[in-house]
Scaffold this active site. Structure first.
Site, PDB file in Angstrom:
ATOM      1  NE  ARG A 256      33.449  42.731  34.040  1.00 42.66           N
ATOM      2  CZ  ARG A 256      34.644  43.277  33.799  1.00 42.66           C
ATOM      3  NH1 ARG A 256      35.177  44.118  34.646  1.00 42.66           N
ATOM      4  NH2 ARG A 256      35.292  42.994  32.688  1.00 42.66           N
ATOM      5  CG  HIS A 260      37.129  39.037  34.729  1.00 44.04           C
ATOM      6  ND1 HIS A 260      36.085  38.387  34.100  1.00 44.04           N
ATOM      7  CD2 HIS A 260      38.055  38.078  35.008  1.00 44.04           C
ATOM      8  CE1 HIS A 260      36.380  37.096  34.000  1.00 44.04           C
ATOM      9  NE2 HIS A 260      37.558  36.879  34.548  1.00 44.04           N
ATOM     10  CE1 TYR A 269      38.142  46.409  32.258  1.00 44.14           C
ATOM     11  CE2 TYR A 269      40.188  45.414  33.056  1.00 44.14           C
ATOM     12  CZ  TYR A 269      38.812  45.528  33.109  1.00 44.14           C
ATOM     13  OH  TYR A 269      38.107  44.783  34.009  1.00 44.14           O
TER      14      TYR A 269
END
Lengths: 364, 325
Positions: A256, A260, A269
């Site tokens: 990705r 998100h 992260y």
């Protein structure tokens, strides 16, 4: 035949087109050149439409949105369904819905908070977007089961991600599919993050694909940034399912590139360096390199398709925004087939209140 | 007409509809070969085959989740969840998926799914085999919740549920599965969903009950009659969408209302019934509304359950309270 040939528990995966756009030795493209070119164009349109949705959200014209940036080749898997095959999507399926023929304007409208965006014509074999992670593969198993019971030669395709693979309902779905040998194709897009949780903390198993064997059916790990591998795996799995050979699991390993959702900050992260290291694996880059190496594509084509993508997205946004808001009575219209008397009263009371409060201005 | 118990009456309804509608299938744990732990589906697999009466893996969420897909794919699935305490395992599929699919799809996927669940206490069973969690379902818009109190209604309500084309949770009062017998017509007939039933007419007070509590309510009414008190007893039959009109109409006549249910009191259906009566018929009330219910505790194990479950005597005490107000 790729299922059975690559053992996911040994980390073996299917790749047909390498990151430089070269056909891996011993493989065939598996699709005619014209079809590859057409699919590449669709991936470009998908990328532009996805980018447009992100921009719209930043401008406050669209709500929370889950982008597909980086996962375009996986999303293109839906292009191989027949019209009688069911598609059962999660929320990160804008690209797959687009490839399945759902109008862009409908997808935008849904994310703009307009429920009519998931209103498909009768006979459209697409489930509406489902939000609870991992709940929808069971629906795909039920659909596939129904087709098997009615002796229809069709499959149902369940879309979910690496995070969902930890959900109990996904286990139950695969277990039912194995027991009843339903024509279900499970597509796990492993984009390596469940919001912030990296894939290695999601399961101690080496791959998600290897789980299929514990349910008694074949699983295959594919390079999810390789459209040709996705296409080959998808076509084989769908044929197997339709021909009564039971369920299949395909884990598509991808990455990705975006957050998100629009509410997420991925810098918390993962490092920029990690992201940059994955950028050369972009599914569009290698497909373009392949087409250019075969003189099927050039820079002019590229500029033209990206321009077209912008124009199509703009047009779809225009259509979505030009729609009058749904009437407020829609709140009450779909919960029950026949409205209970007390619900009818709630609607009437609210309409009367609205009318009195706004000096007769109609919400209806 | 044959005298049947509730188990046989539901079995007959399922059998008759399966014969009539070849899209109907039954799925659940032990429903096939075994005929269900309460034998409600007894004999159906032998008659219709393992393709139509299917034993599933032990997974409640899986049973309901696949039933959603089966219905969307053109079948009429009738799922059994073995005990109401296990319903919670499937709550995402019931409340977040099944109940919302009609709205989510803008009416396209209105799903005819019937989920049968043995309900309530009184059979000396282990923990989580005796609860009455109907409020959790009634509080979920989009579900239809039915609970019969006698064999004739059980058959007629089941045939209605199977033909409704919407998700129905069919709560079966296990305490009276075999304890209540009654005449059941062999004919194809339906009992309307969404309509409460005045099981006994009266003029002095109204008692509302459903399921196994109907037996206690009717027994209490019988005893009151001996004291020249005429109690009207309403069998709610459909818990959601609730027919409050029938209750309100009755309270306008009697001026007194007692609601009894096995479920805990707080936010039990009695609370909603009381609220609706207060909204619509406050001026008709001659006494406070009385609730005779389970306690706001965990349902006790069998040794103490008879004290937890409301019975005829507690209902009578409640009636006396509002009659002497």
């Amino acid at each position: 035949m790729y299922f059975g040939r690559f053992d996911p528990s040994k980390g073996e995966s299917l790749q047909i087109l390498d990151p430089q756009g070269r056909i891996v030795k011993g493989f065939e493209p598996g699709l005619p050149d014209a079809r590859i070119r057409e699919l590449y164009e669709r991936l470009c349109l998908m990328r532009q439409a996805d980018r447009a949705a992100m921009n719209l959200q930043r401008e406050g014209r669209l709500g929370t949105y889950a982008p597909v940036y980086g996962q375009e080749a996986c999303q293109a898997s839906s292009a191989f369904l027949e019209s009688s095959d069911w598609m059962v999507p999660s929320y990160r399926e804008s690209g797959a819905l687009f490839m399945r023929g759902v109008p862009l304007s409908s997808i935008y409208r849904y994310w703009m908070g307009d429920e009519r965006g998931m209103s498909f014509a009768e006979g459209t074999c697409v489930f509406p977007i489902q939000i609870v992670v991992g709940a929808q593969p069971l629906h795909a198993v039920g659909l596939a089961w129904a087709m098997k019971l009615q002796a229809e030669k069709a499959a149902a395709v369940a879309y979910f991600g690496d995070g969902a693979s930890s959900e109990g309902a996904v286990h139950e779905a695969m277990n039912f599919a194995g027991v009843f040998q339903t024509p279900t194709v499970f597509i796990c897009q492993n984009n390596q993050f469940a919001i912030s949780l990296p894939r290695r903390q999601q399961t101690a198993a080496a791959t998600i694909a290897q789980r299929a064997s514990s349910y008694g059916f074949p699983g295959l790990l594919v390079d999810g940034n390789d459209l040709l591998a996705v296409a080959a795996a998808m076509q084989e799995a769908l044929t197997d399912a339709r021909e009564g050979r039971g369920p299949r699991l395909i884990e598509m390993l991808t990455y990705r590139f975006g957050p998100h959702t629009t509410s997420d900050d991925p810098t918390k992260y993962r490092t920029d360096a990690e992201l940059e290291a994955h950028k050369p694996l972009d599914p569009l880059l290698r497909l373009r390199a392949y087409l250019q190496s075969k003189k099927l594509w050039n820079d002019t084509d590229e500029a033209r398709i990206m321009e077209k993508g912008l124009a199509e997205a703009d047009e779809a946004i225009h259509q979505a925004e030009a729609m009058a808001p749904a009437p407020v009575t829609d709140i009450f219209a779909y919960t029950y087939r026949r409205q209970p008397p007390y619900l009818k009263r709630q609607q009437e009371d609210f309409l009367a209140f609205s009318a009195s409060k706004s000096g007769g201005e109609s919400h209806g | 007409m044959a005298k049947l118990n509730i188990v046989s009456a539901i079995n007959q309804a399922l059998d008759q509809e399966m014969a009539r509608n070849n899209r109907m299938i039954i799925l659940g744990e032990d429903v096939g070969l075994e005929g269900g732990v309460f034998r409600v589906t007894d004999g159906l697999q032998a008659k219709y085959g393992a393709q139509r009466v299917m034993d599933t893996p032990l997974a409640e969420s899986g049973i309901v989740g696949t039933a959603i897909g089966l219905a969307a794919g053109g079948m009429l699935p009738v799922a059994e969840i073995q005990f109401e305490g296990f319903l919670h395992v499937a709550m995402d599929q019931i409340c977040n998926q099944l109940a919302r699919m009609r709205t989510r799809s803008r009416g396209r996927l209105g799903l005819g799914v019937v989920i049968r669940v043995p309900w309530g206490g009184g059979i000396h069973a282990p923990e989580l085999h005796s609860d009455s969690p109907e409020t959790m379902l009634v509080h979920t818009p989009g579900l239809t919740i039915v609970q019969p109190s006698n064999p004739s209604d059980a058959k007629g309500l089941m045939l209605s549920a199977l033909r409704l084309g919407e998700p129905v949770i069919f709560c079966e009062p296990k305490r009276i599965y075999r304890a209540v017998r009654g005449e059941v017509s062999e004919e194809d007939y339906t009992v309307p969903i969404g309509k409460a039933h005045v099981a006994r007419e009266g003029k002095d007070l109204t008692i509302v009950a459903w399921g196994a509590m109907m037996r206690e309510a009717l027994a209490a009414a019988e005893e009151l009659q001996a004291k020249d008190v005429s109690a009207e007893v309403i069998d709610l039959r459909t818990l959601s969408p609730m027919d409050s009109e029938t209750i309100i109409e009755s309270v306008r006549k009697t001026g007194r209302l007692l609601i009894t249910h096995e479920a805990p009191r707080t936010l039990g259906l009695g609370a909603e019934i009381a609220a609706r009566v207060a909204e619509e018929a406050l001026s008709s009330l001659r006494a406070p509304i009385e609730r005779v219910t389970g306690f706001d505790t965990v349902m006790p194990l069998s040794q103490l359950e008879e004290h937890y479950l409301p019975d005829r005597r507690r209902i009578l005490a409640g009636c006396e309270k509002i009659l002497s107000f």
